[in-house]
Design an enzyme around this catalytic site. Structure first.
Site, PDB file in Angstrom:
ATOM      1  N   ARG A 120       8.776 -20.194 -50.273  1.00 51.92           N
ATOM      2  CA  ARG A 120       9.892 -20.945 -51.778  1.00 51.92           C
ATOM      3  C   ARG A 120       8.511 -21.308 -53.083  1.00 51.92           C
ATOM      4  O   ARG A 120       8.679 -20.882 -54.410  1.00 51.92           O
ATOM      5  CB  ARG A 120      10.296 -22.266 -51.473  1.00 51.92           C
ATOM      6  N   TYR A 151      24.345 -24.421 -48.341  1.00 55.21           N
ATOM      7  CA  TYR A 151      23.705 -26.289 -48.458  1.00 55.21           C
ATOM      8  C   TYR A 151      23.909 -26.637 -49.134  1.00 55.21           C
ATOM      9  O   TYR A 151      23.345 -27.919 -49.970  1.00 55.21           O
ATOM     10  CB  TYR A 151      21.889 -26.254 -48.773  1.00 55.21           C
ATOM     11  N   CYS A 185      35.930 -13.703 -51.129  1.00 57.23           N
ATOM     12  CA  CYS A 185      37.318 -13.880 -50.400  1.00 57.23           C
ATOM     13  C   CYS A 185      37.354 -15.495 -49.695  1.00 57.23           C
ATOM     14  O   CYS A 185      37.317 -15.417 -48.459  1.00 57.23           O
ATOM     15  CB  CYS A 185      38.091 -13.213 -49.991  1.00 57.23           C
ATOM     16  N   GLU A 186      36.119 -16.242 -50.025  1.00 59.52           N
ATOM     17  CA  GLU A 186      35.428 -17.665 -49.596  1.00 59.52           C
ATOM     18  C   GLU A 186      35.301 -18.516 -51.094  1.00 59.52           C
ATOM     19  O   GLU A 186      35.153 -18.456 -51.621  1.00 59.52           O
ATOM     20  CB  GLU A 186      33.943 -17.237 -48.543  1.00 59.52           C
TER      21      GLU A 186
HETATM   22  C1  LIG Z   1      10.826 -20.900 -43.425  1.00 62.96           C
HETATM   23  C2  LIG Z   1       9.513 -20.575 -43.416  1.00 62.96           C
HETATM   24  C3  LIG Z   1       8.203 -21.469 -43.842  1.00 62.96           C
HETATM   25  C4  LIG Z   1       8.440 -21.220 -45.503  1.00 62.96           C
HETATM   26  O1  LIG Z   1       9.365 -21.771 -45.971  1.00 62.96           O
HETATM   27  P1  LIG Z   1       9.998 -22.256 -47.556  1.00 62.96           P
HETATM   28  O2  LIG Z   1      10.561 -23.487 -47.788  1.00 62.96           O
HETATM   29  O3  LIG Z   1       9.819 -20.991 -48.341  1.00 62.96           O
HETATM   30  O4  LIG Z   1       8.272 -22.591 -47.848  1.00 62.96           O
HETATM   31  C5  LIG Z   1       7.260 -21.496 -43.336  1.00 62.96           C
HETATM   32  N1  LIG Z   1       7.107 -21.360 -42.069  1.00 62.96           N
HETATM   33  C6  LIG Z   1       7.935 -21.102 -41.244  1.00 62.96           C
HETATM   34  C7  LIG Z   1       7.611 -21.606 -39.561  1.00 62.96           C
HETATM   35  C8  LIG Z   1       9.121 -20.996 -41.549  1.00 62.96           C
HETATM   36  O5  LIG Z   1      10.121 -20.921 -40.588  1.00 62.96           O
END
Ligand SMILES: *Cc1c(COP(=O)(O)O)cnc(C)c1O
Length: 424
Positions: free
Chosen positions: A278, A317, A344-345
């Site tokens: 992210r 979320y 349709c939600e």
């Molecule tokens: C989803 C995930 C990430 C990445 O998470 P971000 O919030 O995108 O940084 C890293 N490691 C594992 C094991 C994950 O499941």
């Protein structure tokens, strides 16, 4: 805390209108220049860390063009499925540039990870004998630690003791002992206890927890941990009143703990790595959409040509995503709207009771911070098709890095000939 950032779009209204002519709305656009600048910022902030590397969490934005850019910036790939491993292979990210952090893992995936020479990060102590009997133990193995009641989690990932991931502390010690007896020579230690976390201290505490474990593992088992992986989970400011995380604060905090725990206890140098998704691409992706209809009943609705099949986070979320009405950036937010899609939600809403400038049919809406866990979470419910993904190159040119799905893609798993011959 770092300065707040204004929610801007890296394209003018005219450029977006031109794009819509060529790539019909709705579509995603990513900003290469900003992604690269951010990657460099991260590597600069953590430059003191021995062997620092971010393994980009492929699930956040599983597009090989983006992965190629990130590889060019020194990142590896954090994969958790066979297709994600294949994407990494496709862009020549192989060997220990891949972190394979999966759970409930099928044999074929362990086999492919081993074939690629990936760092295998085990989620469960029972996977040790499973791996031994199937793909075979690699020379380097990492374990995912779940601290359970020792740490509190956050909304997305939940309470660690309720989370399905990882080893308990006693399993961790048992697991390393088993590996050592089986002749494994190299060891890593991983955890991930938060997601979209904006507090710097959280990452410092996580590093401290792992450093202390490294010392305990050395003392009790005589095992030198080669690297710790702090996981992903660095958050981004989705809301305009939130501030971005300050990497320098995390870096400084971790450095202090490294000196106090690792250096002071005479532990050999160890690598510190992460697997953020992210934070790397989230703020640099935009979902571009057009207003299709306006509707006024008990509330005022703006119906756009994207839906939750394109971006699921608000429905899943209740996440906030900032919305800009292109060309009306300076206009007063005088109207309260629910911004909806066509699924349709009733939870197919990008925003609820959002104050925006007055909206007309045909207005262009940009949904911000959709560069991670956006297109990737797309689905086909209600016969909705996933959109195209575009990339703004550093020279301003635009490349289509994934075409939009067509009805033929949607029907690809059906056989209409067989259907004709089928007698009900
Ligand atoms: C989803 C995930 C990430 C990445 O998470 P971000 O919030 O995108 O940084 C890293 N490691 C594992 C094991 C994950 O499941």
């Amino acid at each position: 805390m770092a300065e707040k950032i204004e929610k801007k779009i890296p394209l003018t209204k005219k450029q977006i209108q031109e794009l819509i002519k060529k790539y019909p709305s709705t579509f995603y656009v990513y900003d290469e220049k900003a992604i690269r600048a951010n990657a460099r910022k991260m590597y600069r902030a953590f430059a003191w860390m021995p062997g620092f590397k971010n393994y980009f969490a492929v699930k956040a934005l599983p597009n090989p063009f983006i992965m190629k850019i990130l590889k060019d910036e020194g990142m590896g790939a954090d994969c958790s499925s066979l297709p994600e491993l294949l994407l990494a292979e496709e862009v020549d990210i192989t060997g220990e540039e891949i972190m394979f952090t999966s759970n409930d893992t099928p044999i074929e995936e362990f086999e492919k990870a081993k074939e690629l020479g990936a760092v295998i990060n085990l989620d469960d102590i029972n996977h040790i004998p499973f791996l031994e009997k199937t793909a075979g133990l690699p020379e380097l193995i990492c374990f995912r630690y779940n601290p359970g009641p020792a740490r509190v989690g956050n909304a997305i990932i939940g309470d660690p003791k309720e989370a399905k991931y990882g080893f308990t502390k006693s399993q961790l010690f048992e697991g390393y002992r088993m590996l050592k007896e089986s002749g494994v020579k190299r060891f890593g230690l991983h955890t991930m206890v938060a997601s979209n976390e904006l507090k710097e201290e959280y990452f410092v505490e996580t590093a401290k927890m792992l450093f202390e474990l490294v010392v305990e593992i050395k003392e009790k088992l005589g095992i030198q941990i080669e690297f710790i992986n702090l996981g992903g989970g660095i958050g981004i400011p989705y809301k305009p009143d939130q501030s971005p995380i300050d990497l320098d604060v995390i870096s400084k905090g971790i450095k202090e703990e490294y000196q106090n725990i690792i250096i002071k206890n005479g532990i050999k140098e160890l690598k510190i790595v992460m697997e953020c998704g992210r934070f790397i691409t989230g703020p640099y992706g935009y979902l571009v959409s057009k207003v299709r209809h306006l509707k006024h009943i008990y509330k005022d609705y703006v119906g756009i040509d994207a839906c939750m099949a394109n971006l699921m986070r608000p429905a899943l979320y209740g996440s906030y995503h900032h919305i800009t009405v292109v060309g009306k950036e300076k206009a007063n937010p005088t109207h309260k709207y629910d911004v909806t899609g066509s699924l349709c939600e009733n939870n197919d809403k990008f925003a609820i009771d959002r104050m925006l400038p007055e909206i007309e049919r045909g207005d262009i809406i940009v949904i911000h911070d959709t560069g991670a866990h956006g297109h990737a979470m797309g689905f086909n419910y209600n016969g909705k098709l996933r959109s195209a993904e575009l990339l703004i190159r550093e020279d301003g040119s635009i490349v289509e890095i994934r075409r939009a799905e067509t009805k033929d893609d949607y029907f690809a798993t059906l056989n209409f000939k067989k259907l004709k011959a089928f007698e009900p």
